[in-house]
Design an enzyme around this catalytic site. Sequence first.
Site, short mmCIF file in Angstrom:
data_model
loop_
_atom_site.label_atom_id
_atom_site.label_comp_id
_atom_site.label_asym_id
_atom_site.label_seq_id
_atom_site.Cartn_x
_atom_site.Cartn_y
_atom_site.Cartn_z
N LYS A 190 0.81 -1.23 0.00
CA LYS A 190 0.00 0.00 0.00
C LYS A 190 0.84 1.28 0.00
CE LYS A 190 -4.28 -1.34 2.25
NZ LYS A 190 -5.12 -1.06 3.42
N ASP A 226 -9.84 3.55 2.51
CA ASP A 226 -9.94 2.98 3.86
C ASP A 226 -10.62 3.96 4.84
OD1 ASP A 226 -8.80 0.52 3.34
OD2 ASP A 226 -6.76 1.23 3.72
P1 ATR Z 1 -2.94 -2.43 8.88
O1 ATR Z 1 -2.61 -2.12 7.47
O2 ATR Z 1 -3.98 -3.50 9.05
O3 ATR Z 1 -3.23 -1.22 9.70
P2 ATR Z 1 -0.28 -2.51 9.99
O4 ATR Z 1 0.07 -1.32 9.19
O5 ATR Z 1 0.69 -3.63 10.08
O6 ATR Z 1 -1.62 -3.15 9.49
O7 ATR Z 1 -0.65 -2.00 11.47
C1 ATR Z 1 -0.93 -2.86 12.52
C2 ATR Z 1 -1.28 -2.02 13.73
O8 ATR Z 1 -1.60 -2.90 14.82
C3 ATR Z 1 -0.15 -1.13 14.23
O9 ATR Z 1 -0.71 0.04 14.79
C4 ATR Z 1 0.48 -2.00 15.31
O10 ATR Z 1 1.21 -1.29 16.29
P3 ATR Z 1 2.76 -0.88 16.03
O11 ATR Z 1 2.72 0.35 15.17
O12 ATR Z 1 3.32 -0.62 17.36
O13 ATR Z 1 3.39 -2.06 15.34
C5 ATR Z 1 -0.76 -2.60 15.92
N1 ATR Z 1 -0.53 -3.84 16.66
C6 ATR Z 1 -0.26 -5.06 16.18
N2 ATR Z 1 -0.13 -5.96 17.17
C7 ATR Z 1 -0.34 -5.27 18.34
C8 ATR Z 1 -0.33 -5.62 19.72
N3 ATR Z 1 -0.10 -6.87 20.11
N4 ATR Z 1 -0.58 -4.63 20.62
C9 ATR Z 1 -0.82 -3.38 20.25
N5 ATR Z 1 -0.83 -2.98 18.96
C10 ATR Z 1 -0.60 -3.91 18.00
#
Ligand code: ATR
Length: 275
Positions: A68, A104
């Site tokens: 993306k 989105d």
């Molecule tokens: P998407 O495109 O679905 O938004 P992404 O860009 O990979 O996917 O984002 C995932 C989000 O989930 C991020 O905000 C991530 O936090 P980080 O920026 O700190 O990585 C969050 N996320 C994933 N696992 C998490 C967890 N166990 N606890 C809190 N936040 C989580």
Amino acid sequence: MIDAKTKLYGLIGKPVEHSLSPVIHNALFKKCSINAVYLAFEVDDLDSAVKGIRGLKISGLNVTMPYKEQILEFLDELSEEARAIGSVNTIVNRGGKLIGYNTDGIGALKALKRFTEVENKNILVLGAGGAGKAIAYTLSRLAKVVVLNRTERKAKELEKFGVKGEKLGKENLKYYLSWADIVINATSLGMNEDKTPIPKKLLRKNLVVFDIVYFPLETKLLREAREVGCLTVDGLWMLIYQGAESFRLWTGVKPDVEFMRKVALEALKSERQSI
Ligand code: ATR
């Protein structure tokens, strides 16, 4: 029927095999009598994939993880949102010019608006990944938005949209939940797992709870929110409204979202059976 005039649409990403988009868009093309098909392409090399789009004159595409953001440099034009967010989930091929959009944010907004008022509300967004960023940008135009994210830097980066961004912690989660009218889980927490980003004891009845995760359809967060008596909005609505916006950009037709939901629910059911 597929013939010599059939237009090609699709999805690029990796992995793409569990995507609901092909089922939804092909059902829509059929329902709207549009001579087109939609396929999922698992892409390893984005550069050659984009050459393929141009070479084969593919009419439009969705873009999903992990491309993306990387896709931006290959496109000829960007919508205002796509440029601001720095992320594209929809490409329109307009006479050979590839134009990038991001649906989105508008998808999340429309999903919310279906169930509740959004204007001037206090909205807490958990997560500042691709989806969180788009949601924060779009909602910041019409509501007060706070973003909490595990990685502080990504939350702070969103302050350029006029939102407040902080590192996700126990204390500020509690604080902003008592401030919020609407909370949105835009993290991947709860996807394919029985986990929630919000302890049940912090939920209260008059909070609207929106989870962008749609597998399972009722996440732990939504289940507990329902038990507390909150109005809940599931992630399939977001998927449907962002897909509806993509479809409109490609065809000019505003699709029937009830029909899309029905098709998606059937596909989800059989997907669940096959896993
Ligand atoms: P998407 O495109 O679905 O938004 P992404 O860009 O990979 O996917 O984002 C995932 C989000 O989930 C991020 O905000 C991530 O936090 P980080 O920026 O700190 O990585 C969050 N996320 C994933 N696992 C998490 C967890 N166990 N606890 C809190 N936040 C989580």
